[in-house]
Motif scaffolding. Structure first.
Motif, mmCIF file in Angstrom:
data_model
loop_
_atom_site.group_PDB
_atom_site.id
_atom_site.type_symbol
_atom_site.label_atom_id
_atom_site.label_comp_id
_atom_site.label_asym_id
_atom_site.label_seq_id
_atom_site.Cartn_x
_atom_site.Cartn_y
_atom_site.Cartn_z
ATOM 1 N N TRP A 85 0.853 -1.201 0.000
ATOM 2 C CA TRP A 85 0.000 0.000 0.000
ATOM 3 C C TRP A 85 0.886 1.247 0.000
ATOM 4 O O TRP A 85 0.491 2.303 -0.470
ATOM 5 C CB TRP A 85 -0.855 0.068 1.265
ATOM 6 C CG TRP A 85 -2.028 -0.841 1.322
ATOM 7 C CD1 TRP A 85 -2.430 -1.756 0.392
ATOM 8 C CD2 TRP A 85 -2.971 -0.921 2.408
ATOM 9 N NE1 TRP A 85 -3.555 -2.401 0.841
ATOM 10 C CE2 TRP A 85 -3.908 -1.912 2.062
ATOM 11 C CE3 TRP A 85 -3.109 -0.266 3.631
ATOM 12 C CZ2 TRP A 85 -4.977 -2.259 2.898
ATOM 13 C CZ3 TRP A 85 -4.163 -0.596 4.452
ATOM 14 C CH2 TRP A 85 -5.093 -1.582 4.088
ATOM 15 N N PRO B 113 8.793 -3.420 9.272
ATOM 16 C CA PRO B 113 7.697 -4.405 9.193
ATOM 17 C C PRO B 113 7.333 -4.946 10.576
ATOM 18 O O PRO B 113 8.045 -4.699 11.545
ATOM 19 C CB PRO B 113 8.292 -5.539 8.348
ATOM 20 C CG PRO B 113 9.639 -5.088 7.914
ATOM 21 C CD PRO B 113 10.064 -3.973 8.804
ATOM 22 N N SER B 114 6.280 -5.738 10.628
ATOM 23 C CA SER B 114 5.933 -6.399 11.888
ATOM 24 C C SER B 114 7.035 -7.384 12.241
ATOM 25 O O SER B 114 7.512 -8.144 11.391
ATOM 26 C CB SER B 114 4.610 -7.147 11.757
ATOM 27 O OG SER B 114 4.426 -7.948 12.915
ATOM 28 N N ARG C 144 6.619 -9.936 13.923
ATOM 29 C CA ARG C 144 6.079 -11.292 14.116
ATOM 30 C C ARG C 144 6.187 -12.143 12.856
ATOM 31 O O ARG C 144 6.265 -13.366 12.927
ATOM 32 C CB ARG C 144 4.615 -11.210 14.535
ATOM 33 C CG ARG C 144 4.479 -10.511 15.869
ATOM 34 C CD ARG C 144 3.056 -10.530 16.314
ATOM 35 N NE ARG C 144 2.812 -9.530 17.332
ATOM 36 C CZ ARG C 144 1.634 -8.995 17.560
ATOM 37 N NH1 ARG C 144 0.583 -9.352 16.845
ATOM 38 N NH2 ARG C 144 1.478 -8.113 18.500
ATOM 39 N N VAL D 92 10.945 2.042 16.130
ATOM 40 C CA VAL D 92 9.837 2.951 15.780
ATOM 41 C C VAL D 92 10.083 4.330 16.394
ATOM 42 O O VAL D 92 9.940 5.360 15.720
ATOM 43 C CB VAL D 92 8.485 2.363 16.260
ATOM 44 C CG1 VAL D 92 7.359 3.364 16.064
ATOM 45 C CG2 VAL D 92 8.180 1.058 15.517
ATOM 46 N N CYS E 55 -8.488 -6.153 9.175
ATOM 47 C CA CYS E 55 -9.122 -4.946 9.710
ATOM 48 C C CYS E 55 -10.470 -4.701 9.047
ATOM 49 O O CYS E 55 -11.242 -3.877 9.504
ATOM 50 C CB CYS E 55 -8.215 -3.744 9.504
ATOM 51 S SG CYS E 55 -8.049 -3.331 7.784
HETATM 52 P P1 NAD Z 1 0.250 -3.468 16.356
HETATM 53 O O1 NAD Z 1 -0.323 -2.114 16.596
HETATM 54 O O2 NAD Z 1 0.554 -4.323 17.532
HETATM 55 O O3 NAD Z 1 1.639 -3.357 15.533
HETATM 56 C C1 NAD Z 1 1.734 -2.591 14.363
HETATM 57 C C2 NAD Z 1 3.169 -2.072 14.227
HETATM 58 O O4 NAD Z 1 3.452 -1.215 15.336
HETATM 59 C C3 NAD Z 1 4.232 -3.169 14.250
HETATM 60 O O5 NAD Z 1 5.206 -2.884 13.280
HETATM 61 C C4 NAD Z 1 4.795 -3.101 15.655
HETATM 62 O O6 NAD Z 1 6.145 -3.480 15.731
HETATM 63 C C5 NAD Z 1 4.628 -1.636 16.014
HETATM 64 N N1 NAD Z 1 4.429 -1.439 17.460
HETATM 65 C C6 NAD Z 1 3.768 -2.269 18.308
HETATM 66 N N2 NAD Z 1 3.786 -1.765 19.546
HETATM 67 C C7 NAD Z 1 4.463 -0.596 19.491
HETATM 68 C C8 NAD Z 1 4.821 0.401 20.467
HETATM 69 N N3 NAD Z 1 4.462 0.283 21.736
HETATM 70 N N4 NAD Z 1 5.501 1.473 20.054
HETATM 71 C C9 NAD Z 1 5.859 1.607 18.753
HETATM 72 N N5 NAD Z 1 5.565 0.704 17.800
HETATM 73 C C10 NAD Z 1 4.871 -0.381 18.160
HETATM 74 O O7 NAD Z 1 -0.746 -4.195 15.324
HETATM 75 P P2 NAD Z 1 -0.706 -5.700 14.836
HETATM 76 O O8 NAD Z 1 -1.160 -6.574 15.959
HETATM 77 O O9 NAD Z 1 0.548 -5.996 14.149
HETATM 78 O O10 NAD Z 1 -1.846 -5.651 13.704
HETATM 79 C C11 NAD Z 1 -3.205 -5.821 13.967
HETATM 80 C C12 NAD Z 1 -3.919 -4.499 14.121
HETATM 81 O O11 NAD Z 1 -3.735 -3.729 12.938
HETATM 82 C C13 NAD Z 1 -5.424 -4.656 14.264
HETATM 83 O O12 NAD Z 1 -5.872 -3.728 15.220
HETATM 84 C C14 NAD Z 1 -5.959 -4.308 12.887
HETATM 85 O O13 NAD Z 1 -7.286 -3.826 12.852
HETATM 86 C C15 NAD Z 1 -4.996 -3.252 12.478
HETATM 87 N N6 NAD Z 1 -4.965 -3.098 11.028
HETATM 88 C C16 NAD Z 1 -5.569 -2.005 10.516
HETATM 89 C C17 NAD Z 1 -5.617 -1.836 9.156
HETATM 90 C C18 NAD Z 1 -6.276 -0.636 8.562
HETATM 91 O O14 NAD Z 1 -6.105 -0.435 7.381
HETATM 92 N N7 NAD Z 1 -7.005 0.159 9.310
HETATM 93 C C19 NAD Z 1 -5.026 -2.787 8.305
HETATM 94 C C20 NAD Z 1 -4.398 -3.893 8.877
HETATM 95 C C21 NAD Z 1 -4.377 -4.032 10.257
#
Ligand code: NAD
Length: 498
Positions: free
Chosen positions: A157, A173-174, A176, A208, A280
């Motif tokens: 995206w 990236p994630s 995980r 981050v 999502c």
């Molecule tokens: P997450 O928020 O746990 O992690 C997302 C990213 O943020 C990762 O790269 C992670 O390393 C980083 N991150 C996590 N904790 C952090 C912190 N404390 N400080 C800084 N960075 C941090 O999300 P996830 O579990 O990987 O993904 C699932 C979530 O994403 C769900 O809530 C889903 O709805 C959402 N999502 C939203 C969309 C959308 O377009 N709105 C699309 C896909 C996923």
């Protein structure tokens, strides 16, 4: 065991910082580690991007687009490998991973139109012998932070559009499921992307936070959960960066009394349970208008859910795989139990599912909960698991009030045969992406993706036309070349058209 590294200045490498386990969620076993970048490693990546920027900025958009043409071909050639990596670390079944990749490729295809997308606006003779035009210049070094649930599609995206607009990119990236993301970044280099233009840093909060505070980062795109999205948006904007932060969701489908119920049931199955509900845009709440509709819907869903198969990603006949971690499995099961304790009825129960041969996997079976009410914690929160909840209401107005009152506003859908009701719904619902008899109204690449309310922080949606605006800065130039034959005197009043 293999440690997944970073991609900096075209080289895959590790640093001496910490690592984290990467699980195969179907076996429940740690199969790899991922390097977690230190502040110094992230700063090195930013320096590489800054050094690459002047030449990339001056590369003609058509040449930047040609890298994307080749990248698309490479993504197609390596599709099987990409989908296997997604399956091994995320658990997504191969047909679903192929769908994710295809939706990502469509963003690459859209970005191939860079010369058209970036051509700007031009007006001749805005004043006597004066021409004016607006052009869209790259921002510089920008960053993207992506979630686990779409390790290929969500980076796609961001990357193609940011890059064809002339920016350099740092992707986090994630942690995980990072391998498929790293592979697509390597393929971009194979497609001809110059070193340093894209850098991948694997990591967690340390990486981050470095991106959020470094003054060289001009903009941040984030996709993930709402609490982190709020943190990213507030920190990035406080540091003067442009930011779009897409968050979590709770997506409702209204089932009207005149709906084609069999069609609604079929499409609800895929939309609620596909990818274990870890989307999502997953439809996780069916709002049935009238008890007769609710009774019939629940009965039909119960029958249709019986043959659903949960299991390992390699078996194509499986409908969906495990959830991402043991902790997440426990969280999903906890929400099902809390709904039951608060008075809802668990009609189909996926809490104790065991997959033969994968007894330690993080599986939750497809679950249907009836008679859910708006005060239950399972309704208020985003569960992000294979759980479909049914809420019973008496009127369409009541259904819409429920949706509009929810804190999230990502996607929604109405099942009806009534065009007037559908039009009223799409006009008045407080949600960013609306489906009419379409359960997952994810916009195609030539439109833009984004929710309302606490599902998106920032003004612009992701990819498509908003993507071009997000990754560029408008500059408007007004030009006159004085002619020797027409010399004018000094003007002291505000210039106007004469
Ligand atoms: P997450 O928020 O746990 O992690 C997302 C990213 O943020 C990762 O790269 C992670 O390393 C980083 N991150 C996590 N904790 C952090 C912190 N404390 N400080 C800084 N960075 C941090 O999300 P996830 O579990 O990987 O993904 C699932 C979530 O994403 C769900 O809530 C889903 O709805 C959402 N999502 C939203 C969309 C959308 O377009 N709105 C699309 C896909 C996923």
């Amino acid at each position: 065991m293999n440690t997944i590294g970073h991609l900096i200045n075209g080289e895959v490498r590790l640093d001496d910082n910490r690592t984290q386990d990467v699980f195969n969620p179907a076996t429940g076993k740690v199969e790899k580690w991922v390097a977690l970048a230190s502040k110094a490693t992230v700063e090195e990546a930013i320096a590489a991007a800054e050094a690459a920027f002047p030449a990339w900025r001056d590369t003609p958009p058509m040449k930047r687009a040609r890298v994307m043409y080749r990248f698309k071909e490479l993504l197609e050639q390596h599709a099987e490998r990409i989908c296997t990596l997604i399956g091994e670390e995320h658990g997504k079944i191969s047909h679903d991973a192929a769908g994710e990749l295809q939706r990502g490729i469509e963003n690459v295809e859209y970005a191939c139109g860079a010369p058209e997308l970036l051509k700007g606006e031009h007006s001749k003779n805005v004043g006597p012998n004066i021409d004016s035009w607006s052009e869209f210049q790259p921002l510089g070094v920008v960053a993207g932070i992506t979630p686990f649930n779409f390790p290929v599609m969500v980076p796609l995206w961001m990357l193609p559009m940011a890059l064809v607009c002339g920016n350099c990119f740092i992707l986090k990236p994630s942690e995980r499921d990072p391998s498929s993301t790293l592979l697509i970044a390597q393929l971009l280099h194979e497609a001809g992307l110059p070193k340093g233009v894209l850098n991948v840093v694997n990591g967690d909060k340390e990486a981050v936070d470095t991106l959020l505070h470094d003054p060289r980062i001009q903009a941040v795109s984030f996709v993930g959960s709402t609490p982190i999205a709020e943190y990213i948006y507030s920190t990035a904007t406080a540091n003067g960066k442009r930011c779009q932060a897409l968050g979590g969701a709770k997506n409702h489908a209204i089932v009207m009394p005149d709906a084609d119920l069999d069609n609604a049931v079929n499409s609800l199955l895929g939309a609620a349970f596909g990818s274990s509900g870890e989307r999502c845009m997953a439809l996780s709440v069916a709002v049935a208008v009238g008890d007769a509709v609710a009774d019939a819907l629940v009965e039909k869903l119960q029958v249709a859910m019986k043959p659903l198969k949960v299991g390992n990603h390699t078996e194509r006949s499986n409908d969906f795989g495990p959830v991402i971690t043991r902790q997440h499995q426990e969280k999903v099961v906890g929400f099902i139990s809390s709904a039951e304790a608060q008075g809802a009825s668990v009609v189909v129960d996926g809490r104790d599912v065991i997959v033969p041969g994968f007894e330690d996997g993080f599986f939750v079976g497809a679950t249907l909960i009836d008679k859910v009410t708006a005060d239950m914690s399972s309704y208020k929160a985003e569960i992000f698991g294979p759980v479909l909840q049914v809420i019973r209401v008496n009127t369409m107005q009541e259904a819409m009030q429920l949706i509009n009152a929810h804190e999230y506003g990502n996607g929604t859908c109405i099942y009806t045969r009534d065009g007037e009701a559908a039009r009223y719904f799409s006009d008045n619902i407080q949600v960013g992406m609306v489906g009419i008899n379409v359960p997952l109204p994810v916009p195609v690449a030539s439109h833009s993706f984004g929710g309302w309310k606490r599902s998106l922080f920032g003004d612009l949606h992701a990819y498509g036309p908003d993507g071009v605006r997000f990754y560029t800065r408008r500059k408007t130039i007004t030009q006159r070349w004085p002619s020797a034959s027409v010399r004018e005197g000094a003007e002291f009043s505000m210039p106007t058209m004469k």
